[in-house]
Design an enzyme around this catalytic site. Structure first.
Site, PDB file in Angstrom:
ATOM      1  N   ASP A 169      17.383   9.158  -8.245  1.00 39.16           N
ATOM      2  CA  ASP A 169      18.808  10.035  -8.496  1.00 39.16           C
ATOM      3  C   ASP A 169      19.520   9.684  -6.865  1.00 39.16           C
ATOM      4  OD1 ASP A 169      18.819  10.438 -10.548  1.00 39.16           O
ATOM      5  OD2 ASP A 169      19.246  12.853 -10.405  1.00 39.16           O
TER       6      ASP A 169
ATOM      7  N   LYS B 151       2.986   4.278  -1.064  1.00 35.09           N
ATOM      8  CA  LYS B 151       3.341   5.305  -2.057  1.00 35.09           C
ATOM      9  C   LYS B 151       4.124   6.438  -1.988  1.00 35.09           C
ATOM     10  CE  LYS B 151      -1.026   4.653  -1.644  1.00 35.09           C
ATOM     11  NZ  LYS B 151      -2.140   4.274  -0.662  1.00 35.09           N
TER      12      LYS B 151
ATOM     13  N   HIS C 185       0.922  -0.841   0.101  1.00 35.74           N
ATOM     14  CA  HIS C 185       0.075   0.136  -0.184  1.00 35.74           C
ATOM     15  C   HIS C 185       1.022   1.496  -0.068  1.00 35.74           C
ATOM     16  CE1 HIS C 185      -3.478   2.682   1.390  1.00 35.74           C
ATOM     17  NE2 HIS C 185      -4.102   2.351   0.941  1.00 35.74           N
TER      18      HIS C 185
ATOM     19  N   ASP D 285       0.694  18.435  18.945  1.00 36.47           N
ATOM     20  CA  ASP D 285       1.061  19.074  19.912  1.00 36.47           C
ATOM     21  C   ASP D 285       1.994  20.070  18.982  1.00 36.47           C
ATOM     22  OD1 ASP D 285       0.334  17.162  22.295  1.00 36.47           O
ATOM     23  OD2 ASP D 285       2.440  17.328  22.966  1.00 36.47           O
TER      24      ASP D 285
ATOM     25  N   LYS E 248      -2.803  10.872   4.679  1.00 36.83           N
ATOM     26  CA  LYS E 248      -3.133  10.075   5.747  1.00 36.83           C
ATOM     27  C   LYS E 248      -2.352  11.118   6.673  1.00 36.83           C
ATOM     28  CE  LYS E 248      -3.332   6.799   1.956  1.00 36.83           C
ATOM     29  NZ  LYS E 248      -5.095   6.216   2.870  1.00 36.83           N
TER      30      LYS E 248
END
Length: 427
Positions: free
Chosen positions: A174, A169, A167, A352, A347
């Protein structure tokens, strides 16, 4: 006699196979249960003092000297494609979801062009999530010299891991520049979240020593699928400090223990002293996570969750599964906001106003216990402020869920919530 014996054997054989199937399910359940302990932690220290601990618990290293650029919605691809075109030695690309379309063709063209220029271009796609990549795009990339591999293809050899999906990404260029986040290669990720056909998402662009950690994450699954190990300055160059941001990467999934992304999310909830703001498209916390959020509220922590409503989600079943525990969350003092207009796919968690998590991990069992994921822990108030600004941008258009009104939702709604929650580990 023979027919009589065969008639007796058939039920016996069926019972044997049934028994073996039940035994196999028990073994699988036992393995999963062993990897999913109820996590507990106590600490009075501030989160900024515990970066080495957070990295160590998640089997990584906190790396100083980095820069972070937050990239939002479809503008992410303008930057990514430009940087791919400027690559000089190697491009490593890993994603879960790639569908044939305008964006998919742009990406295939960019990767193919770099491969024809003589660069090492490695593309790792999840076999299930990217099953609609398109044969023409795949053949184009391979003909240009890209090496394309699929994670856990449908095969008898993979039958035991078919539920385990890649899952992640990420992109590494380089060995010096990396991108990590939630963006998928589907046309609905273009635009600026202006309607139901254009999603919202966040990714980050990274420079500095942390790029080695992202490259290591790519290497883990690339080596596992192809057997190829890569090394040298084209992929792991010496990286000097370029900024002042400390980051660690959580991606390891050790056998017999809780995955790093799960440990990270739970630990920081327990460490928060002021606020926890979560943005996640698939929010189905386990009971121990709900208890940890409730304990945070009792400490005076402002806990808020921003997620899509069923009307905005690409998978309303997940939203209904999440609804099942809304009442308990609300009773704990957690504030819940649902965005009705499109899919909010970012996500993100900030703690804080100092520390942030961003990556591919959903807040559910599949991401925390099963999938291969990557989440970055970033200690930098400016990054946290930038991510909190995204929360604040969408919150006014949300419906905040109120406890008394939620308790009065219809019976049909409640039935769907409880029904889909039964499948929360596989949604």
């Amino acid at each position: 006699m023979t027919e009589s014996l065969m008639g007796w054997l058939s039920p016996a054989v069926a019972l044997v196979f049934l028994g073996l199937a039940v035994l196999l399910l028990i073994v699988i359940w036992s393995i999963k249960r062993h990897r999913s302990p109820k996590l507990k932690i106590e600490s009075g220290a501030s989160i900024e003092d515990l970066m080495p601990s957070l990295a160590g618990l998640t089997l990584g290293t906190a790396v100083p000297g980095n820069t972070v650029e937050v990239l939002e919605n479809g503008a992410f691809f303008d930057v990514l494609l430009k940087q791919i075109a400027a690559a000089e030695k190697s491009v490593h690309f890993e994603t879960f979801l790639w569908k044939d379309g305008v964006l998919g063709q742009r990406m295939a063209d960019a990767l193919s062009e770099r491969a024809r220029a003589g660069l090492k271009v490695r593309v790792l796609l999840d076999a299930v999530g990217s099953k609609e990549v398109g044969e023409a795009a795949r053949q184009q990339m391979q003909a240009a010299g890209c090496r394309v591999a699929f994670f856990h293809k449908k095969s008898i050899y993979n039958i035991g891991v078919m539920n385990d999906r890649d899952h992640r990404k990420l992109v590494v260029i380089d060995g010096r520049e990396a991108f990590v986040g939630g963006h998928c290669i589907v046309d609905t990720w273009l635009g600026n979240a202006e309607d139901i056909h254009h999603y919202a998402d966040l990714s980050v662009r990274l420079h500095g020593p942390i790029v080695h950690s992202v490259q290591a994450a790519f290497s883990e699954n690339w080596g596992g699928q192809t057997g190829e190990l890569f090394l040298g300055d084209a992929v792991f160059p010496a990286l000097e400090p370029v900024g002042d941001v400390m980051i660690h990467a959580a991606y390891a999934k050790p056998e017999g223990s809780a995955p790093a992304v799960k440990i990270l999310h739970h630990t920081v909830i327990c460490l928060a002293r002021q606020r926890i703001w979560i943005q996640n498209p698939y929010f189905i916390p386990k009971p121990e996570a709900i208890d940890a959020m409730g304990a945070a509220v009792k400490r005076g922590v402002d806990v808020r969750v921003l997620m899509p409503a069923t009307s905005g989600s690409d998978n309303p079943m997940v939203q209904h599964a999440g609804h099942r525990n809304f009442e308990k969350l609300l009773r704990c003092g957690v504030r819940l906001f649902e965005y009705p207009h499109t899919l909010l796919h970012q996500k993100v968690m900030t703690v804080d106003g100092k520390w942030s998590a961003i990556g591919s991990s959903n807040f559910d069992d599949r991401s925390f216990d099963t999938n291969d994921e990557i989440t970055l822990g970033i200690l930098d108030p400016a990054v946290a402020q930038r991510l909190d600004a995204v929360f604040e941008k969408y919150a006014p258009q949300c419906k905040e869920i109120e406890l008394e009104a939620w308790r009065k939702r219809g019976l049909w709604h409640k039935l769907k919530d409880n029904w889909f929650y039964l499948f929360s580990q596989v949604l």
